[in-house]
Scaffold this motif. Sequence first.
Motif, mmCIF file in Angstrom:
data_model
loop_
_atom_site.group_PDB
_atom_site.id
_atom_site.type_symbol
_atom_site.label_atom_id
_atom_site.label_comp_id
_atom_site.label_asym_id
_atom_site.label_seq_id
_atom_site.Cartn_x
_atom_site.Cartn_y
_atom_site.Cartn_z
ATOM 1 N N ASN A 184 0.827 -1.209 0.000
ATOM 2 C CA ASN A 184 0.000 0.000 0.000
ATOM 3 C C ASN A 184 0.861 1.260 0.000
ATOM 4 O OD1 ASN A 184 -2.478 -1.339 -0.011
ATOM 5 N ND2 ASN A 184 -2.489 -1.558 2.211
ATOM 6 N N SER A 185 1.988 1.219 0.697
ATOM 7 C CA SER A 185 2.885 2.379 0.702
ATOM 8 C C SER A 185 3.478 2.623 -0.676
ATOM 9 C CB SER A 185 4.007 2.169 1.726
ATOM 10 O OG SER A 185 3.479 2.032 3.032
ATOM 11 N N PHE A 186 3.796 1.534 -1.385
ATOM 12 C CA PHE A 186 4.298 1.666 -2.748
ATOM 13 C C PHE A 186 3.230 2.282 -3.650
ATOM 14 C CE2 PHE A 186 5.130 0.021 -7.031
ATOM 15 C CZ PHE A 186 6.474 0.343 -7.185
ATOM 16 N N PHE A 187 1.990 1.847 -3.479
ATOM 17 C CA PHE A 187 0.887 2.412 -4.250
ATOM 18 C C PHE A 187 0.723 3.904 -3.927
ATOM 19 C CE2 PHE A 187 -3.607 3.442 -4.895
ATOM 20 C CZ PHE A 187 -3.825 2.947 -6.168
ATOM 21 N N PHE A 188 0.840 4.274 -2.657
ATOM 22 C CA PHE A 188 0.724 5.678 -2.269
ATOM 23 C C PHE A 188 1.861 6.505 -2.856
ATOM 24 C CE2 PHE A 188 1.846 9.117 0.662
ATOM 25 C CZ PHE A 188 0.665 9.850 0.641
ATOM 26 N N ALA A 189 3.090 5.962 -2.836
ATOM 27 C CA ALA A 189 4.221 6.691 -3.409
ATOM 28 C C ALA A 189 3.999 6.944 -4.892
ATOM 29 C CB ALA A 189 5.514 5.902 -3.196
ATOM 30 N N GLY A 190 3.452 5.939 -5.612
ATOM 31 C CA GLY A 190 3.138 6.152 -7.024
ATOM 32 C C GLY A 190 2.068 7.194 -7.233
ATOM 33 N N ALA A 191 1.059 7.218 -6.346
ATOM 34 C CA ALA A 191 0.002 8.224 -6.456
ATOM 35 C C ALA A 191 0.534 9.628 -6.210
ATOM 36 C CB ALA A 191 -1.124 7.907 -5.472
ATOM 37 N N VAL A 192 1.585 9.746 -5.402
ATOM 38 C CA VAL A 192 2.166 11.057 -5.114
ATOM 39 C C VAL A 192 2.954 11.582 -6.316
ATOM 40 C CG1 VAL A 192 3.878 12.271 -3.705
ATOM 41 C CG2 VAL A 192 2.229 10.745 -2.619
ATOM 42 N N VAL A 193 3.889 10.777 -6.825
ATOM 43 C CA VAL A 193 4.771 11.273 -7.890
ATOM 44 C C VAL A 193 4.021 11.440 -9.208
ATOM 45 C CG1 VAL A 193 6.811 10.273 -6.814
ATOM 46 C CG2 VAL A 193 5.543 8.947 -8.514
ATOM 47 N N THR A 245 1.191 11.897 10.365
ATOM 48 C CA THR A 245 2.226 12.377 11.278
ATOM 49 C C THR A 245 2.936 13.593 10.678
ATOM 50 O OG1 THR A 245 3.917 10.922 10.332
ATOM 51 C CG2 THR A 245 2.551 10.027 12.100
ATOM 52 N N LYS A 246 3.478 14.416 11.518
ATOM 53 C CA LYS A 246 4.211 15.588 11.039
ATOM 54 C C LYS A 246 5.421 15.171 10.204
ATOM 55 C CE LYS A 246 1.648 18.761 12.899
ATOM 56 N NZ LYS A 246 0.846 19.689 12.051
ATOM 57 N N ALA A 247 6.120 14.151 10.677
ATOM 58 C CA ALA A 247 7.295 13.690 9.931
ATOM 59 C C ALA A 247 6.876 13.162 8.556
ATOM 60 C CB ALA A 247 8.017 12.600 10.722
ATOM 61 N N GLY A 248 5.758 12.419 8.515
ATOM 62 C CA GLY A 248 5.280 11.899 7.239
ATOM 63 C C GLY A 248 4.849 13.004 6.295
ATOM 64 N N GLN A 249 4.223 14.051 6.813
ATOM 65 C CA GLN A 249 3.792 15.169 5.972
ATOM 66 C C GLN A 249 4.986 15.940 5.413
ATOM 67 O OE1 GLN A 249 1.237 17.314 8.649
ATOM 68 N NE2 GLN A 249 -0.479 15.894 8.397
ATOM 69 N N ILE A 250 5.998 16.160 6.248
ATOM 70 C CA ILE A 250 7.191 16.880 5.786
ATOM 71 C C ILE A 250 7.933 16.056 4.738
ATOM 72 C CG2 ILE A 250 9.448 17.755 6.487
ATOM 73 C CD1 ILE A 250 8.189 18.498 9.180
ATOM 74 N N PHE A 251 8.066 14.745 5.000
ATOM 75 C CA PHE A 251 8.738 13.887 4.016
ATOM 76 C C PHE A 251 7.960 13.845 2.707
ATOM 77 C CE2 PHE A 251 9.109 9.694 1.997
ATOM 78 C CZ PHE A 251 10.460 9.710 1.680
ATOM 79 N N CYS A 252 6.614 13.859 2.789
ATOM 80 C CA CYS A 252 5.789 13.821 1.580
ATOM 81 C C CYS A 252 6.025 15.066 0.730
ATOM 82 C CB CYS A 252 4.312 13.704 1.966
ATOM 83 S SG CYS A 252 3.195 13.498 0.566
ATOM 84 N N ILE A 253 6.225 16.210 1.379
ATOM 85 C CA ILE A 253 6.485 17.450 0.641
ATOM 86 C C ILE A 253 7.767 17.330 -0.183
ATOM 87 C CG2 ILE A 253 7.084 19.892 0.880
ATOM 88 C CD1 ILE A 253 5.233 19.974 3.314
ATOM 89 N N PHE A 254 8.846 16.908 0.473
ATOM 90 C CA PHE A 254 10.127 16.820 -0.237
ATOM 91 C C PHE A 254 10.131 15.657 -1.225
ATOM 92 C CE2 PHE A 254 11.304 19.328 3.464
ATOM 93 C CZ PHE A 254 12.090 20.310 2.885
ATOM 94 N N TYR A 255 9.443 14.579 -0.873
ATOM 95 C CA TYR A 255 9.359 13.443 -1.782
ATOM 96 C C TYR A 255 8.653 13.832 -3.071
ATOM 97 C CZ TYR A 255 8.540 8.657 -3.367
ATOM 98 O OH TYR A 255 8.508 7.505 -4.105
ATOM 99 N N ALA A 256 7.556 14.586 -2.951
ATOM 100 C CA ALA A 256 6.835 15.057 -4.134
ATOM 101 C C ALA A 256 7.637 16.113 -4.883
ATOM 102 C CB ALA A 256 5.471 15.613 -3.728
ATOM 103 N N LEU A 257 8.363 16.946 -4.145
ATOM 104 C CA LEU A 257 9.142 18.021 -4.759
ATOM 105 C C LEU A 257 10.172 17.479 -5.735
ATOM 106 C CD1 LEU A 257 9.580 21.118 -4.693
ATOM 107 C CD2 LEU A 257 11.304 20.728 -2.930
#
Length: 294
Positions: free
Chosen positions: A97-106, A118-130
């Motif tokens: 499911n995390s792999f599926f979510f990562a694909g949905a982000v990029v 989580t705050k850490a997850g939200q911050i990582f999601c920002i840079f991961y998408a960036l």
Amino acid sequence: MAGSVLYNWRGSRTLSLLLGYLCYLLLGAAIFQLLEKQAESHSRNQFQLEKLRFLENYTCLDQYALEQFVQVIMEAWEKGVNPTGNSTNPSNWDFSNSFFFAGAVVTTIGYGNLSPSTKAGQIFCIFYALFGIPLNVVFLNHLGTGLRSHLATVETWGHRPRRYQVAQTLGLALFLIVGTFLLLVFPPMVFSHVEGWSYGEGFYFAFITLSTIGFGDYVVGTDPNKRYISVYRSLAAVWIILGLAWLALMLPLGPMVLHQLMHLWPLSRDPSSKKGLAPQADGLSHTTKLPLAI
């Protein structure tokens, strides 16, 4: 003088496109309102009736307690927890499911049914998408460009024998048809079988996904009453990547193949149409004067 004319032409064209764009949005808003507002009103009234019936059957509860429970259910749903079932439901954050979510982000699909809490997850999601979104765009463009360079040599078709042009065009058409079946027609059949949707719902999900709209009303692998294989959503993520790459390739190739078919159609009906054409000094072909038989 010429510059001002060009500027005015570009300005009028931009204004026309802007007005057309706004009109298209207004038209869509009006049609969606016409189609969906009445159904929404019916669902809202039905939900209120169900709440009243629930309170009538369970008189120990009051309106405030019920509203609080509904709020808890909504918060759980927003965090990706399905209210149905129990605590034994599969985790939304296992690797598949995390792999599926990562694909949905990029891919910028963003279904909206799951997000980091989580705050850490939200911050990582920002840079991961960036960094991930540009990487995804570069990857799809590179893949599409590489495939087009091997499949579409339109610039040289005019200098090849007609038989080669026909074979190349038919090969491209076959490639497009097979790819369309494998990535747009067949996957909805699988989703319909696994998820219990109709084919129309499966095709709707496929289109909304590959167009990166991602409403989140249909998402694979979220029914707690079904037992999915562990790699199901990972395979769905791979299908999304391949489907996006296919669309990046198909959109320019589709008109290209149609253009070649339209060019070859008159020649197939009248092979003698090329006779009587002779190249001139300007590189164009003009009709030559044939001697008349007396």
